[in-house]
Motif scaffolding. Structure first.
Motif, PDB file in Angstrom:
ATOM      1  N   PRO A 123      -5.807  -7.475  -3.152  1.00  0.00           N
ATOM      2  CA  PRO A 123      -5.673  -9.461  -2.854  1.00  0.00           C
ATOM      3  C   PRO A 123      -6.222  -9.526  -4.098  1.00  0.00           C
ATOM      4  O   PRO A 123      -7.616  -9.284  -4.387  1.00  0.00           O
ATOM      5  N   THR A 164      -2.158 -20.996  -3.110  1.00  0.00           N
ATOM      6  CA  THR A 164      -1.024 -20.445  -3.703  1.00  0.00           C
ATOM      7  C   THR A 164       0.337 -20.635  -2.772  1.00  0.00           C
ATOM      8  O   THR A 164      -0.107 -22.758  -2.936  1.00  0.00           O
ATOM      9  N   ARG A 197       4.398  -8.281   1.348  1.00  0.00           N
ATOM     10  CA  ARG A 197       2.957  -9.529   2.290  1.00  0.00           C
ATOM     11  C   ARG A 197       3.047 -10.965   0.840  1.00  0.00           C
ATOM     12  O   ARG A 197       2.311 -10.668  -0.373  1.00  0.00           O
ATOM     13  N   SER A 199       0.809 -14.311   0.713  1.00  0.00           N
ATOM     14  CA  SER A 199       0.002 -15.126   1.391  1.00  0.00           C
ATOM     15  C   SER A 199       0.057 -17.081   0.580  1.00  0.00           C
ATOM     16  O   SER A 199       0.761 -16.883  -0.167  1.00  0.00           O
ATOM     17  N   SER A 227      -5.827 -19.735   1.476  1.00  0.00           N
ATOM     18  CA  SER A 227      -5.119 -19.563   1.603  1.00  0.00           C
ATOM     19  C   SER A 227      -4.861 -20.022   3.647  1.00  0.00           C
ATOM     20  O   SER A 227      -4.631 -20.742   3.955  1.00  0.00           O
ATOM     21  N   ASP A 229      -4.558 -17.680   5.164  1.00  0.00           N
ATOM     22  CA  ASP A 229      -5.521 -16.603   6.469  1.00  0.00           C
ATOM     23  C   ASP A 229      -4.371 -15.618   6.905  1.00  0.00           C
ATOM     24  O   ASP A 229      -5.500 -15.216   7.699  1.00  0.00           O
ATOM     25  N   HIS A 230      -3.460 -15.706   6.551  1.00  0.00           N
ATOM     26  CA  HIS A 230      -2.552 -15.220   7.155  1.00  0.00           C
ATOM     27  C   HIS A 230      -1.488 -14.583   6.747  1.00  0.00           C
ATOM     28  O   HIS A 230      -0.310 -15.440   6.434  1.00  0.00           O
ATOM     29  N   ASP A 231      -1.212 -13.553   6.140  1.00  0.00           N
ATOM     30  CA  ASP A 231       0.067 -13.188   5.205  1.00  0.00           C
ATOM     31  C   ASP A 231       1.040 -12.097   6.231  1.00  0.00           C
ATOM     32  O   ASP A 231       1.032 -11.656   7.254  1.00  0.00           O
ATOM     33  N   GLN A 280      -1.273 -11.381  -2.230  1.00  0.00           N
ATOM     34  CA  GLN A 280      -2.261 -11.310  -1.112  1.00  0.00           C
ATOM     35  C   GLN A 280      -3.032 -12.815  -2.040  1.00  0.00           C
ATOM     36  O   GLN A 280      -3.680 -11.968  -3.354  1.00  0.00           O
TER      37      GLN A 280
END
Length: 314
Positions: A123, A164, A197, A199, A227, A229-231, A280
């Motif tokens: 990331p 993001t 993935r 973000s 973000s 914090d959960h992709d 990410q």
């Protein structure tokens, strides 16, 4: 704490304004109909704006306004138009803020400063060398660099936040269009896009971070990525939309190579890359430096976004 806010009518700015003490917030506006309101100050453009000692009581300037990214920019010289607003205009505001005695300048930048795509498991971080790929990202990167130089020169405290993709109630563009398709129950060809993935950040988490940065001592002259914090993969994102809408997504597993082929044939590789590729961000430094975790879970943020969309339809 007295705050000056630009972009208060925009997606992020309006959400932030709702969470601030409006009695202590003044706003820049291009709307001449409301300049008589003592909370607003007319700003034709960032380059010509002059403080003229009006903001001697401002402690923090939060700069949300910008010339936003445009997918199909028809401008003859887009980089110069982005620079005029996002770089030179921003620096004019920040320099005048410093001269007026404003303590802190919070700049809402963009993850596009880092680049457009990441490899799985690698990331972006705030420590990465900037690698903008388009005029918008370049203008934001140049503004960041010049703001940090201004901080060293004047003592102005600069805080840079790179979100993001931002979503939430009132979101527009591709995110809203996709959610509307899911709401209609239409079959969508994203079932096989499961290994990428992305973000995302809800406007609710972004606003919370901005508020933290207003007076946090560890935010001074720092760059923060943000973000949820959960992709998610593209397929997971669409399923999450369906769950939030109480309308299970209908996904067709079109092979990923078909998208790459279609992108080459149509010349829309950039669009396809955003659909099947990864972007990410690592926000561990943000969480550690500010003792912050995103307060809104991804599921709740999607639900609030969906609820707003459904209210619009009714």
């Amino acid at each position: 704490m007295n705050i000056l806010l630009s972009g208060s009518s925009g997606f992020v700015g309006s959400a932030l304004l709702e969470k601030l003490n409006v009695n202590k917030v003044k706003m820049l506006t291009r709307n001449t109909d409301i300049v008589d309101d003592k909370s607003y100050f007319y700003c034709k453009d960032f380059l010509s704006f002059d403080f003229k000692n009006r903001f001697h009581d401002i402690d923090v300037f939060i700069h949300c306004a910008a010339r936003v990214h445009i997918m199909k920019d028809a401008s003859i010289n887009p980089i110069e138009e982005y620079r005029e607003v996002n770089t030179a205009g921003t620096l004019n505001l920040a320099r005048q803020a410093a001269e007026a005695g404003v303590k802190r300048f919070i700049f809402i930048s963009s993850i596009k400063v880092n680049g457009e795509q990441t490899k799985i498991g690698s990331p972006f971080t705030a420590a990465d060398k900037p690698n903008p790929q388009d005029p918008y990202g370049q203008s934001k990167a140049e503004a960041e660099e010049q703001l940090l130089a201004l901080a060293k020169e004047t003592g102005l405290e600069v805080v840079i936040i790179r979100p993001t993709l931002v979503y939430g109630a009132g979101v527009k563009a591709n995110f809203a269009s996709l959610m509307k398709l899911v709401a209609k129950g239409l079959p969508l060809p994203f079932g096989a896009i499961t290994t990428n993935r992305r973000s995302l950040v809800s406007v609710y988490n972004l606003v919370d971070l901005i508020k933290i940065c207003i007076d946090h001592p560890n935010a001074v002259n720092q760059v923060f990525l943000v973000s949820d914090d959960h992709d998610l993969s593209t397929a997971d994102m669409v399923r999450q939309m369906g769950h939030a809408l109480s309308k299970p997504a209908k996904l067709i597993p079109i092979p990923v190579f078909c998208y790459s082929l279609a992108g080459k044939i149509t010349g829309k590789q950039d669009m396809v890359s955003r659909l099947i590729g990864s972007l990410q961000v690592d926000i561990s430094a943000t969480k550690k430096q500010l003792d912050w975790i995103p307060p809104y879970k991804l599921e709740d943020s999607f639900r609030m976004t969906a609820d707003a969309l459904l209210r619009e339809k009714n």
